[in-house]
Scaffold this motif. Structure first.
Motif, PDB file in Angstrom:
ATOM      1  N   ASP A 195      -7.503   7.592   2.923  1.00 20.54           N
ATOM      2  CA  ASP A 195      -7.088   8.050   1.590  1.00 20.54           C
ATOM      3  C   ASP A 195      -8.309   8.386   0.743  1.00 20.54           C
ATOM      4  OD1 ASP A 195      -4.511   7.437   2.352  1.00 20.54           O
ATOM      5  OD2 ASP A 195      -4.513   5.467   1.398  1.00 20.54           O
ATOM      6  N   HIS A 230       0.832  -1.199   0.000  1.00 16.43           N
ATOM      7  CA  HIS A 230       0.000   0.000   0.000  1.00 16.43           C
ATOM      8  C   HIS A 230       0.874   1.260   0.000  1.00 16.43           C
ATOM      9  CE1 HIS A 230      -3.671   2.282   1.486  1.00 16.43           C
ATOM     10  NE2 HIS A 230      -2.689   3.112   1.817  1.00 16.43           N
ATOM     11  N   GLU A 231       1.833   1.296   0.894  1.00 12.68           N
ATOM     12  CA  GLU A 231       2.677   2.489   1.006  1.00 12.68           C
ATOM     13  C   GLU A 231       3.538   2.690  -0.236  1.00 12.68           C
ATOM     14  OE1 GLU A 231       2.160   4.750   2.997  1.00 12.68           O
ATOM     15  OE2 GLU A 231       0.800   3.594   4.257  1.00 12.68           O
TER      16      GLU A 231
HETATM   17 ZN    ZN Z   1      -2.706   5.123   2.235  1.00 10.89          ZN
END
Ligand code: ZN
Ligand code: ADP
Length: 639
Positions: free
Chosen positions: A500, A424-425
């Protein structure tokens, strides 16, 4: 003002309900006291029960005998009877083996006193809650209605302009206020005309309170401060009384500055809330206006106030003759941040290696309060590690603490989850590095901190005041890239992207509805798109002043924008899958990957060079006051 009447009626009926609750409580109390269930017996009845051996626990006082007897069901009933001359009683009691005790004469006095005390107490409470607040002439106000204003003695006033950095223009604008306070008569003889009220506006933590204090310090006058939210407290009428009291105190100590923090708490537009606005707030505001009109600046008093929402203030407050001087206290730029850091660094010992200019560069978007906090945290970290001085590591850690909260190394995260977080990062990181209009990536980490399980830290180049459409679109793309990476790598998505998604949606909405940046919707700024504090009345009244049809098109456009950004992020990740995987592996191994290594893995020239090439340079605004900056990508951000 139909609404308003309704509102008053509602307030009264709430008071009435409260009143009945208290009456009920008193009644229940009086009737439930043990003594009040006592039966009064005739003396003859009493003697019969003694003879039958039915009484117990006797207390024999000079005027009255009390105790218990068993009724037909065998329940104990309290009773009392008036005592008669009866020399035989004691013998009869002894004969029946009934225990008894004698009591001195004054028990009834005690009883009465006890009852009276309660009644007085309850009446007192009653008066305090219902009667007193309605007498809003304020003369009845006891200490309670006195302003809670804190006064600072001029002789102890230590804050001066030296302590406030990075707001040179604001300081400049306040110079004549200082001159006036130093010598009101002279100032006026020279024909100086002075504002009564100075409104300092700017984001929280930019140093508005500090600035007001420093004005008092520079001029050597008393400083009274009160928070507007304290005025609007509990009981009707108190707020207004407090305002009055505050002004009285200040007049006694003039020349003086009265500072009111969070003016918007009382100063919001009137007649705005559902059913007419907050009654107490309105009374307080009216009182404030009366005081503002009632004092002459000859009296040597300057009113200062701070707000971060000048746009919601009641127009009456900012009319000429009231808060007519408006001073902007903006978030500091690079130079300002360095200056503020210097002010606060005086209080700690810095290692020679620490360069405050570099720290200032790494803290875009930080306000004075944040920077003070950085120095403070760094000092704590250094002390904890028994160091002699604060070094670069402490500063770096402190900056990240202020952005995201302390590291949570102890949080146990499973291997499987670590992999998801890393992907994800890295999704955010890769897309942030490979979109054209993005700020440099500082680092990526899977060490949890604050609320975040991992994060990509992006620090913008210096101070931008304008944001382009491409920048916002890239921002949305970067935000969605975390979710995209999860999908690409695992074919499954998680809840980790919810923050997000919120941010991305907010950007899209702002872009389309407020900044008029959508081709399909056109260059239009629509009401109701504004985020921020919900203030019911105003927001409701201005609820959707456009058609259903347009609303549908807007929703569609928001959704299309997000979909397109998602697809773009997906394409970027898929075409750079090899580099992406390498970076994920490196992140899992080291937990933190810094900028240089990211660039190396992605095969990019280092960001530093890009910076030097001036690909993004600062712009100037047109000078219009911008109380609420657009969500420009000009702050340190985590994903
Ligand atoms: Zn994120
Ligand atoms: P505001 O009233 O704008 O919310 P404050 O004046 O309460 O902000 O600021 C809080 C603290 O942050 C101050 O006490 C000071 O330590 C620090 N600070 C904020 N702005 C500045 C500044 N411009 N210069 C130095 N310190 C600042």
């Amino acid at each position: 003002m139909n609404n308003k009447n309704n509102n008053n009626r509602r307030i009264i009926s709430v008071q009435q309900i409260l009143m009945w609750v208290v009456i009920f409580a008193i009644a229940v109390f009086l009737f439930n006291r043990p003594g009040s269930q006592t039966q009064t017996l005739d003396y003859s009845d009493f003697k019969n029960k003694v003879a039958a051996g039915e009484v117990a626990d006797l207390t024999v006082a000079p005027g009255v005998i009390s105790g218990t007897f068993k009724d037909a069901d065998g329940k104990d009933i309290n009773f009392k009877t008036v005592r008669m001359e009866d020399p035989e009683l004691v013998k009869e009691l002894s004969a029946k083996n009934i225990s008894y005790k004698a009591e001195a004469d004054n028990s009834w006095v005690g009883n009465i006193l006890f009852n009276v005390l309660w009644i007085v107490l309850l009446i007192g409470l009653w008066w305090f809650v219902f009667i007193r607040p309605q007498r809003s002439d304020g003369k009845s106000a006891m200490n309670f209605a006195r302003s809670k204003a804190k006064m600072q003695d001029p002789s102890k006033q230590t804050v001066t302009f030296k302590d406030v950095a990075g707001v040179e223009e604001a300081k400049e604008e306040l110079q004549d206020v200082i001159k006036f306070l130093k010598n009101p008569k002279k100032f006026q003889k020279l024909g100086g005309k002075l504002p009564k009220g100075v409104l300092l506006y700017g984001a929280p933590g930019t140093g508005k309170t500090l600035l007001a204090k420093a004005v008092a310090g520079e001029a050597g006058v008393a400083f009274f401060s009160a928070s507007a939210s304290e005025f609007v407290e509990m009981f009707v009428g108190v707020g207004a009384a407090r305002v009055r009291d505050l002004f009285e105190q200040a007049k006694k100590n003039s020349p003086a500055i009265i500072f009111i923090d969070e003016l918007d708490a009382v100063g919001r537009r009137r007649f705005a809330g559902i059913g007419g606005g907050h009654d107490e707030r309105e009374q307080t505001l009216n009182q404030l206006l009366i005081e503002l009109d009632g004092f002459e600046s000859k009296q040597g008093i300057i009113l200062m106030a701070s707000t971060n929402r000048p746009d919601v203030l009641d127009p009456a407050l900012i009319r000429p003759g009231r808060f007519d001087r408006h001073v902007s206290v903006p978030a500091p730029d690079l130079k300002g941040r360095e200056a503020i850091l210097k002010v606060h660094a005086k209080k700690v010992k810095l290692a020679p290696e620490v360069d405050l200019h570099t720290v200032a560069k790494g803290t875009p978007g930080f306000v004075g309060a944040d920077l003070a906090n950085v120095i403070n945290e760094a000092a704590i970290l250094a002390a904890r590690a028994d160091k002699d001085a604060v070094d670069n590591d402490d500063m770096d850690e402190a900056v990240e603490r202020v952005i995201a909260g302390p590291q949570k190394k102890s949080r146990i995260i499973s291997e499987k989850e670590k992999k998801i977080i890393a992907a994800h990062e890295v999704g955010h990181t890769v897309v942030a590095r490979l979109t054209n209009n993005s700020d440099p990536v500082h680092k990526v980490t899977i060490i949890p901190r604050g609320q975040a399980l991992g994060y990509t830290l992006q620090l913008p180049l210096e101070d931008k005041f304008l944001t382009s459409k491409s920048e916002i679109l890239d921002k949305i793309c970067i935000l969605l890239a975390g979710r995209v990476a999860e999908e690409v790598v695992f074919g499954e998505i998680t809840s980790g992207a919810s923050d997000d998604l919120n941010k991305a949606t907010a950007y899209a909405r702002k872009m389309i509805m407020e900044l008029g940046m959508s081709e399909k919707i056109g260059p239009i700024a629509l009401p109701g798109g504004e985020e921020g504090e919900v203030f019911l009345g105003r927001d409701l009244s201005r609820h959707r002043q456009y058609s259903e049809e347009l609303a549908r098109r807007i929703d569609q456009e928001i959704s299309d924008t997000l979909q397109a950004a998602y697809a773009r992020a997906k394409e970027i990740i898929e075409t750079h899958r090899a580099q992406f995987d390498t970076l994920v592996a490196r992140l899992l191994e080291k937990e933190v990957v810094e900028a240089a290594e990211i660039d190396e893995i992605l095969g990019l020239k280092p960001q530093k060079e890009q910076e030097a090439a001036g690909e993004l340079s600062p712009h100037d605004t047109d000078g219009a006051p911008q109380p609420e900056p657009a969500p420009a990508p000009q702050q340190a951000e985590l994903f």
